[in-house]
Design a protein around this motif. Structure first.
Motif, PDB file in Angstrom:
ATOM      1  N   UNK A 137       0.829  -1.214   0.000  1.00  0.00           N
ATOM      2  CA  UNK A 137       0.000   0.000   0.000  1.00  0.00           C
ATOM      3  C   UNK A 137       0.859   1.259   0.000  1.00  0.00           C
ATOM      4  N   UNK A 138       2.011   1.185   0.666  1.00  0.00           N
ATOM      5  CA  UNK A 138       2.875   2.364   0.715  1.00  0.00           C
ATOM      6  C   UNK A 138       3.584   2.613  -0.615  1.00  0.00           C
ATOM      7  N   UNK A 139       3.564   1.594  -1.483  1.00  0.00           N
ATOM      8  CA  UNK A 139       4.177   1.745  -2.801  1.00  0.00           C
ATOM      9  C   UNK A 139       3.333   2.620  -3.721  1.00  0.00           C
ATOM     10  N   UNK A 140       2.067   2.857  -3.324  1.00  0.00           N
ATOM     11  CA  UNK A 140       1.187   3.654  -4.186  1.00  0.00           C
ATOM     12  C   UNK A 140       1.428   5.138  -3.963  1.00  0.00           C
ATOM     13  N   UNK A 141       1.046   5.901  -4.976  1.00  0.00           N
ATOM     14  CA  UNK A 141       1.231   7.349  -4.929  1.00  0.00           C
ATOM     15  C   UNK A 141       0.414   7.953  -3.773  1.00  0.00           C
ATOM     16  N   UNK A 142       1.023   8.822  -2.948  1.00  0.00           N
ATOM     17  CA  UNK A 142       0.226   9.414  -1.874  1.00  0.00           C
ATOM     18  C   UNK A 142      -0.781  10.434  -2.415  1.00  0.00           C
ATOM     19  N   UNK A 143      -1.902  10.564  -1.719  1.00  0.00           N
ATOM     20  CA  UNK A 143      -2.951  11.478  -2.176  1.00  0.00           C
ATOM     21  C   UNK A 143      -2.737  12.906  -1.691  1.00  0.00           C
ATOM     22  N   UNK A 144      -3.470  13.820  -2.308  1.00  0.00           N
ATOM     23  CA  UNK A 144      -3.398  15.229  -1.897  1.00  0.00           C
ATOM     24  C   UNK A 144      -4.116  15.395  -0.562  1.00  0.00           C
ATOM     25  N   UNK A 145      -3.509  16.158   0.330  1.00  0.00           N
ATOM     26  CA  UNK A 145      -4.174  16.528   1.577  1.00  0.00           C
ATOM     27  C   UNK A 145      -5.004  17.785   1.278  1.00  0.00           C
ATOM     28  N   UNK A 146      -6.319  17.592   1.135  1.00  0.00           N
ATOM     29  CA  UNK A 146      -7.186  18.686   0.666  1.00  0.00           C
ATOM     30  C   UNK A 146      -7.113  19.924   1.573  1.00  0.00           C
ATOM     31  N   UNK A 147      -7.156  19.695   2.862  1.00  0.00           N
ATOM     32  CA  UNK A 147      -7.162  20.818   3.818  1.00  0.00           C
ATOM     33  C   UNK A 147      -5.844  21.593   3.714  1.00  0.00           C
ATOM     34  N   UNK A 148      -4.743  20.844   3.713  1.00  0.00           N
ATOM     35  CA  UNK A 148      -3.422  21.478   3.635  1.00  0.00           C
ATOM     36  C   UNK A 148      -3.286  22.255   2.316  1.00  0.00           C
ATOM     37  N   UNK A 149      -3.768  21.628   1.248  1.00  0.00           N
ATOM     38  CA  UNK A 149      -3.683  22.238  -0.090  1.00  0.00           C
ATOM     39  C   UNK A 149      -4.391  23.601  -0.086  1.00  0.00           C
TER      40      UNK A 149
END
Ligand SMILES: Nc1nc2c(ncn2[C@@H]2O[C@H](COP(=O)(O)OP(=O)(O)OP(=O)(O)O)[C@@H](O)[C@H]2O)c(=O)[nH]1
Ligand SMILES: [Mg+2]
Length: 345
Positions: A126-138
Motif C-alpha cells: 500500500x505504501x508503494x502507491x502514490x500518496x494522495x493530496x491533503x485537501x485541507x493542507x492544499x
C-alpha cells in the motif's frame, strides 16, 4: 467494514483449532508449547510434522516450499474472493513470498510471526502507491499564496454519495477554519439542488444555485465568481450522477472541466460496488484527470477488497473513506488504517 476480508484473511481461528487437534495426536515433545487462541485473529500456517520437529529441536524453523505455497494459495483465494484485484493480489503475494522464504520462525510463534509478515507485506504494497493530496493542507497553502479559490470537483456515478461527501469535506474544512462555497451543479434532478442547499445550511457554507435543467458548468462559473468576490478559499462543485457509461454525463463533466478548470477532481465511488468500481473509475479517467478517490459506504462493505487494491489497480490514490451518513463519518486514508482494519492489530 472489512469484516469479510478480515474473516477470510484470518480464517485462521477455525484452521487453528483444527491444527491444535492435530497436534494433540503428536508425541508430546514435538508439540510447540504455548500456542493458544489469542484475542487477535492470527493467520494459520499448516506446518508439517517434520517442520515442527525440526523447529522443536533447533529453536527456529524455515517453512518448507510446500508450506509457503499452500499458505499463499489459500491467502490468494481469500483476497480474490474479497474483491481485491488480481494485480494487487499478485503483487502482495510476491512481496510476502520473499519474506516467508527468507525468514526463520520460532516454532511456538509461527502463526504470530507469519501474521506480522502479512501485515508488513500489505503495508509495503500500500505504501508503494502514490500518496494522495491533503485537501485541507492544499487549500490552506493556496490561501497563503493568494491562489484562491481552490476548485474541487466531485463526480461519479449516481447515488455513490457525492453530495453527502461534499458536505463532509466542507464540514472538515469548516473545522479547520476554511470557508467554502457549494456549486449546486446537479441540475439534472430537481431535488438535488435542495439537497445541496440543505447540506450548505447545516454546515454553514455558502451555496450558488440555478434552476432545474440549467447548465451545470455555468452554475460552477457563478460559484467561482462569488468565491473570488468574497475571498472564499474553496469552491466545492457537486455534479449529477448517472450511469458511468452515460455519454451525456461524460460530456457534461468534460464541459465542466473546461469551464471550471478544477484544481482537484475527486471521483466518489462506493466501496460496495465490488469489481465494478475499477472499470467505473477507468471510464471517467479516459476523459478527464482524476486526482483522488473517495471510497464511500465502507461501513456497509463486508468485503473491503477495493480499499486494498484501488490505488495499485488504478494508480489514483484514495483520499478518504466514507464510513457513515453523518458529516464526521469521513476517515483519512492511510495504509495503516486499511491494514489495521483487516488484521485487527
Ligand atoms: N452508510 C453510508 N451511507 C452513505 C455514505 N455516503 C453517503 N451515504 C448515503 O448514500 C445515499 C446517497 O448519497 P448522496 O450524497 O445523495 O449520493 P449522490 O452521489 O450525490 O447521489 P446522486 O446525486 O443521486 O447521484 C444517502 O442516503 C447518503 O446518506 C457512507 O459513507 N456510508
Ligand atoms: Mg447528489
Amino acid at each position: 467494514m472489512f469484516d469479510e476480508l478480515r474473516k477470510r484473511i484470518s480464517s485462521a481461528v477455525k484452521g487453528f483449532i483444527k491444527k491444535e487437534e492435530k497436534e494433540a495426536e503428536l508425541p508430546a515433545e514435538t508439540i510447540p508449547e504455548g500456542r493458544g487462541i489469542t484475542k487477535e485473529p492470527v493467520l494459520s500456517v499448516d506446518t508439517s510434522v517434520s517442520t515442527r520437529i525440526k523447529g522443536a529441536l533447533t529453536g527456529s524453523v524455515k517453512l518448507s516450499d510446500d508450506e509457503v505455497e499452500n499458505f499463499l494459495k489459500e491467502l490468494e483465494d481469500s483476497l480474490l474472493k474479497s474483491d481485491v484485484s488480481y494485480s494487487a493480489t499478485e503483487s502482495f503475494i510476491a512481496i510476502l513470498r520473499k519474506k516467508l522464504e527468507a525468514s526463520r520462525f520460532k516454532p511456538r510463534e509461527i502463526d504470530e510471526m507469519v501474521t506480522k509478515e502479512v501485515r508488513s507485506s500489505l503495508l509495503e504494497m500500500l505504501k508503494g502507491s502514490k500518496p494522495g493530496i491533503d485537501l485541507i493542507k492544499f487549500v490552506k497553502e493556496r490561501a497563503v499564496t493568494g491562489e484562491i479559490p481552490v476548485k474541487i470537483l466531485f463526480l461519479g456515478p449516481n447515488g455513490t454519495g457525492k453530495t453527502t461527501t461534499m458536505g463532509k469535506i466542507a464540514a472538515a474544512m469548516k473545522r479547520n477554519g476554511i470557508e467554502s462555497v457549494f456549486s449546486a451543479s446537479d441540475t439534472f434532478r430537481a431535488a438535488a439542488i435542495e439537497q445541496t442547499e440543505h447540506h450548505a445550511r447545516a454546515i454553514g457554507s455558502h451555496v450558488i444555485k440555478s434552476k432545474y435543467g440549467a447548465d451545470p458548468a455555468s452554475v460552477a462559473f457563478d460559484a467561482i465568481a462569488y468565491a473570488k468576490a468574497h475571498k472564499i478559499p474553496a469552491v466545492l462543485i457537486d455534479t449529477a450522477g448517472r450511469q458511468e457509461t452515460n455519454r451525456n454525463l461524460i460530456n457534461e463533466m468534460m464541459k465542466m472541466v473546461k469551464v471550471a478548470k478544477p484544481d482537484i477532481t475527486v471521483f466518489v465511488g462506493e466501496s460496495t460496488s465490488g469489481n465494478a468500481l475499477t472499470p467505473q473509475i477507468m471510464e471517467f479517467s479516459k476523459y478527464m484527470k482524476i486526482d483522488g478517490i473517495i471510497l464511500t459506504k465502507l461501513d456497509c462493505d463486508a468485503k473491503g477488497g477495493n480499499a486494498v487494491s484501488i490505488a495499485s489497480t488504478t494508480g489514483i490514490p484514495i483520499l478518504f473513506f466514507g464510513v457513515g451518513e453523518s458529516y464526521d463519518a469521513l476517515v483519512g486514508y492511510t495504509p495503516e488504517f486499511v491494514v489495521d482494519s483487516i488484521l485487527h492489530n
